[in-house]
Design a protein around this motif. Structure first.
Motif, short mmCIF file in Angstrom:
data_model
loop_
_atom_site.label_atom_id
_atom_site.label_comp_id
_atom_site.label_asym_id
_atom_site.label_seq_id
_atom_site.Cartn_x
_atom_site.Cartn_y
_atom_site.Cartn_z
N LEU A 138 0.84 -1.20 0.00
CA LEU A 138 0.00 0.00 0.00
C LEU A 138 0.88 1.25 0.00
O LEU A 138 0.61 2.23 -0.72
CB LEU A 138 -0.92 0.01 1.22
CG LEU A 138 -1.88 1.20 1.36
CD1 LEU A 138 -2.86 1.24 0.21
CD2 LEU A 138 -2.62 1.13 2.70
N GLY A 139 1.96 1.20 0.79
CA GLY A 139 2.92 2.31 0.80
C GLY A 139 3.58 2.49 -0.55
O GLY A 139 3.71 3.62 -1.05
N MET A 140 3.97 1.39 -1.20
CA MET A 140 4.58 1.49 -2.52
C MET A 140 3.59 1.99 -3.55
O MET A 140 3.97 2.71 -4.49
CB MET A 140 5.15 0.12 -2.94
CG MET A 140 5.74 0.07 -4.35
SD MET A 140 6.94 1.37 -4.71
CE MET A 140 8.30 0.86 -3.66
N MET A 141 2.32 1.64 -3.40
CA MET A 141 1.30 2.14 -4.31
C MET A 141 1.28 3.67 -4.30
O MET A 141 1.23 4.32 -5.35
CB MET A 141 -0.08 1.60 -3.91
CG MET A 141 -1.22 2.10 -4.78
SD MET A 141 -2.84 1.43 -4.29
CE MET A 141 -3.13 2.38 -2.79
N LEU A 142 1.37 4.25 -3.11
CA LEU A 142 1.38 5.71 -2.99
C LEU A 142 2.69 6.31 -3.47
O LEU A 142 2.71 7.35 -4.15
CB LEU A 142 1.13 6.10 -1.52
CG LEU A 142 -0.22 5.64 -0.93
CD1 LEU A 142 -0.27 5.95 0.56
CD2 LEU A 142 -1.37 6.31 -1.65
N ILE A 143 3.80 5.66 -3.15
CA ILE A 143 5.12 6.16 -3.55
C ILE A 143 5.26 6.17 -5.07
O ILE A 143 5.66 7.18 -5.68
CB ILE A 143 6.25 5.31 -2.92
CG1 ILE A 143 6.28 5.49 -1.40
CG2 ILE A 143 7.61 5.66 -3.53
CD1 ILE A 143 7.17 4.49 -0.69
N ALA A 144 4.92 5.05 -5.72
CA ALA A 144 5.08 4.94 -7.17
C ALA A 144 4.16 5.92 -7.90
O ALA A 144 4.57 6.57 -8.86
CB ALA A 144 4.79 3.50 -7.62
N ARG A 145 2.92 6.03 -7.43
CA ARG A 145 2.01 6.96 -8.07
C ARG A 145 2.48 8.40 -7.89
O ARG A 145 2.44 9.22 -8.82
CB ARG A 145 0.60 6.80 -7.49
CG ARG A 145 -0.45 7.72 -8.12
CD ARG A 145 -0.75 7.33 -9.55
NE ARG A 145 -1.36 6.00 -9.62
CZ ARG A 145 -1.63 5.36 -10.74
NH1 ARG A 145 -1.35 5.91 -11.90
NH2 ARG A 145 -2.17 4.15 -10.73
N GLY A 146 2.94 8.71 -6.68
CA GLY A 146 3.45 10.06 -6.43
C GLY A 146 4.66 10.38 -7.28
O GLY A 146 4.78 11.50 -7.81
N LEU A 147 5.57 9.42 -7.44
CA LEU A 147 6.75 9.63 -8.28
C LEU A 147 6.35 9.87 -9.74
O LEU A 147 6.89 10.77 -10.40
CB LEU A 147 7.68 8.42 -8.19
CG LEU A 147 8.64 8.36 -7.00
CD1 LEU A 147 9.35 7.01 -6.97
CD2 LEU A 147 9.65 9.49 -7.07
N ALA A 148 5.41 9.05 -10.23
CA ALA A 148 4.97 9.20 -11.62
C ALA A 148 4.36 10.58 -11.86
O ALA A 148 4.65 11.23 -12.88
CB ALA A 148 3.97 8.11 -11.97
N LEU A 149 3.55 11.04 -10.94
CA LEU A 149 2.90 12.35 -11.08
C LEU A 149 3.90 13.49 -10.90
O LEU A 149 3.84 14.50 -11.61
CB LEU A 149 1.76 12.48 -10.07
CG LEU A 149 0.56 11.54 -10.31
CD1 LEU A 149 -0.39 11.57 -9.12
CD2 LEU A 149 -0.17 11.90 -11.59
N GLN A 150 4.83 13.33 -9.96
CA GLN A 150 5.81 14.38 -9.70
C GLN A 150 6.78 14.53 -10.87
O GLN A 150 7.11 15.65 -11.29
CB GLN A 150 6.59 14.06 -8.42
CG GLN A 150 7.67 15.06 -8.06
CD GLN A 150 7.12 16.44 -7.75
OE1 GLN A 150 6.03 16.56 -7.20
NE2 GLN A 150 7.86 17.49 -8.10
N LEU A 151 7.25 13.43 -11.41
CA LEU A 151 8.21 13.47 -12.51
C LEU A 151 7.62 14.11 -13.76
O LEU A 151 8.32 14.77 -14.53
CB LEU A 151 8.70 12.06 -12.84
CG LEU A 151 9.63 11.40 -11.79
CD1 LEU A 151 9.86 9.94 -12.14
CD2 LEU A 151 10.94 12.15 -11.69
N THR A 152 6.33 13.89 -13.98
CA THR A 152 5.69 14.39 -15.20
C THR A 152 4.92 15.69 -14.99
O THR A 152 4.43 16.27 -15.96
CB THR A 152 4.71 13.35 -15.75
OG1 THR A 152 3.70 13.10 -14.75
CG2 THR A 152 5.41 12.05 -16.10
N GLY A 153 4.81 16.12 -13.73
CA GLY A 153 3.96 17.27 -13.45
C GLY A 153 2.50 16.95 -13.71
O GLY A 153 1.71 17.84 -14.02
#
Length: 342
Positions: A138-153
């Motif tokens: 569940l933590g990785m789900m949030l981390i990976a999604r956050g990284l994807a959104l942050q990297l792409t804006g």
């Protein structure tokens, strides 16, 4: 050693009739798949068309790839809630790599590696930090999604070129002729590359689980972890392998999906983890661990894919579809619980 001999052969927990019940559950899944095809074909003549069949194959390929990795994790007695977000992050990594000038194949390999790294992190947190799989993933789900959104804006990566779309939109043996007006005429649509990829991965995963030592260790770990440990199975390493494979296959599914779109979408893959879990459970995998098969998961993936496709063609809203899929999952888990009762 006697406790782990059955899982080594894939028979699951040692209670009376477990193998027979598992076979019956898979048979019922095949029957369900057959009835869905017949029912939707009668409801809409277009359902049984070649083009719609290819659409189902394309839709099921992503679910199937995620489901294969999920099956390995579930057999160990775990769960992976991060595959949808890892799918998005891997696609974004591949997109950025192409934008940086890397050829498509190395770029997609980098995306798969990013997914494997996420899975390995899940395995590390679960085995070394002793955090329950539900919480860790569940933590990785949030981390990976956050990284994807942050990297792409939070914006899609477009302009990836025609070569990037070959994996998701190409087909083997496709025959096209040009008309006099200059427009192409598809004589034979061919076999979609995602469907071929799914078949290859499924055969490889089935061979690994049934014929290789790591596969026997995966079953043994899920059936009786302590007995497996005492028998010499490196339980932590086995779990790490399963989660890494789940992450890598999520990365591969991300490449397939983003290639179909010819755009890296950081918001893709939402709720895909539930489809993957549903495919595995409908196909006979036990959430208690020790039981599951790739063939069963493929049947489950096609049930999910055909159900969604048929409901779409029938004009059923996406909200009702979620209700239907939810009821199917509850029913599959209930059958699993019935099987696990002494």
């Amino acid at each position: 050693m006697s406790d782990t001999s059955k899982p080594a052969e894939g028979l699951g927990p040692s209670f009376p009739g477990s193998a027979g019940f598992a076979a019956l559950q898979k048979l019922s899944a095949v029957l369900t798949l057959f009835l869905l095809v017949i029912g939707f074909s009668l409801a809409s003549p277009a359902f049984f068309s070649v083009n719609n069949g290819l659409t189902i194959l394309l839709q099921t390929a992503v679910i199937g790839l995620l489901g294969i990795g999920m099956t390995m994790v579930i057999i160990t007695g775990g769960i992976d809630l991060s595959v949808g977000s890892v799918l998005a992050l891997s696609g974004v990594v591949s997109g950025f790599a192409v934008k940086a000038g890397l050829p498509v194949v190395p770029a997609m390999t980098l995306g798969v590696a990013a997914g494997a790294a996420c899975g390995a992190f899940n395995g590390f947190v679960i085995t070394r930090m002793r955090i329950p799989p539900f919480v860790a993933t569940l933590g990785m789900m949030l981390i990976a999604r956050g990284l994807a959104l942050q990297l792409t804006g939070a914006t899609p990566i477009s302009g990836l070129g025609d070569a990037f779309g070959t994996l998701g939109n190409g087909a083997l043996f496709r025959v096209v002729e040009m008309r006099e007006n200059g427009f192409p005429n598809v004589i034979f649509p061919g076999i979609p590359y995602p469907a071929i990829l799914l078949l290859i991965v499924a055969i490889g995963a089935a061979y690994l689980l049934r014929r290789r030592q790591i596969g026997r260790h995966i079953y043994a770990t899920g059936s009786n972890q302590e007995a497996a440990r005492l028998s010499g199975v490196r339980v932590d390493r086995t779990k790490l392998y399963a989660y890494t494979m789940s992450g890598a296959l999520a990365g591969l599914a991300g490449n397939v999906l983003m290639s179909r779109l010819v755009t890296a979408q950081p918001s893709e893959g939402v709720m895909y983890e539930l489809d993957a879990i549903a495919a595995a459970v409908i196909g006979g995998a036990s959430l208690s661990g020790g039981v599951g098969s790739i063939s069963g998961t493929m049947i489950g993936a096609f049930i999910i894919g055909i159900l969604r496709n048929g409901l779409n063609m029938a004009g059923v809203s996406a909200f009702i579809q979620q209700i239907v899929i939810g009821l199917v999952v509850i029913g599959a888990v209930w059958i699993d619980q019935m099987r696990n009762r002494p």
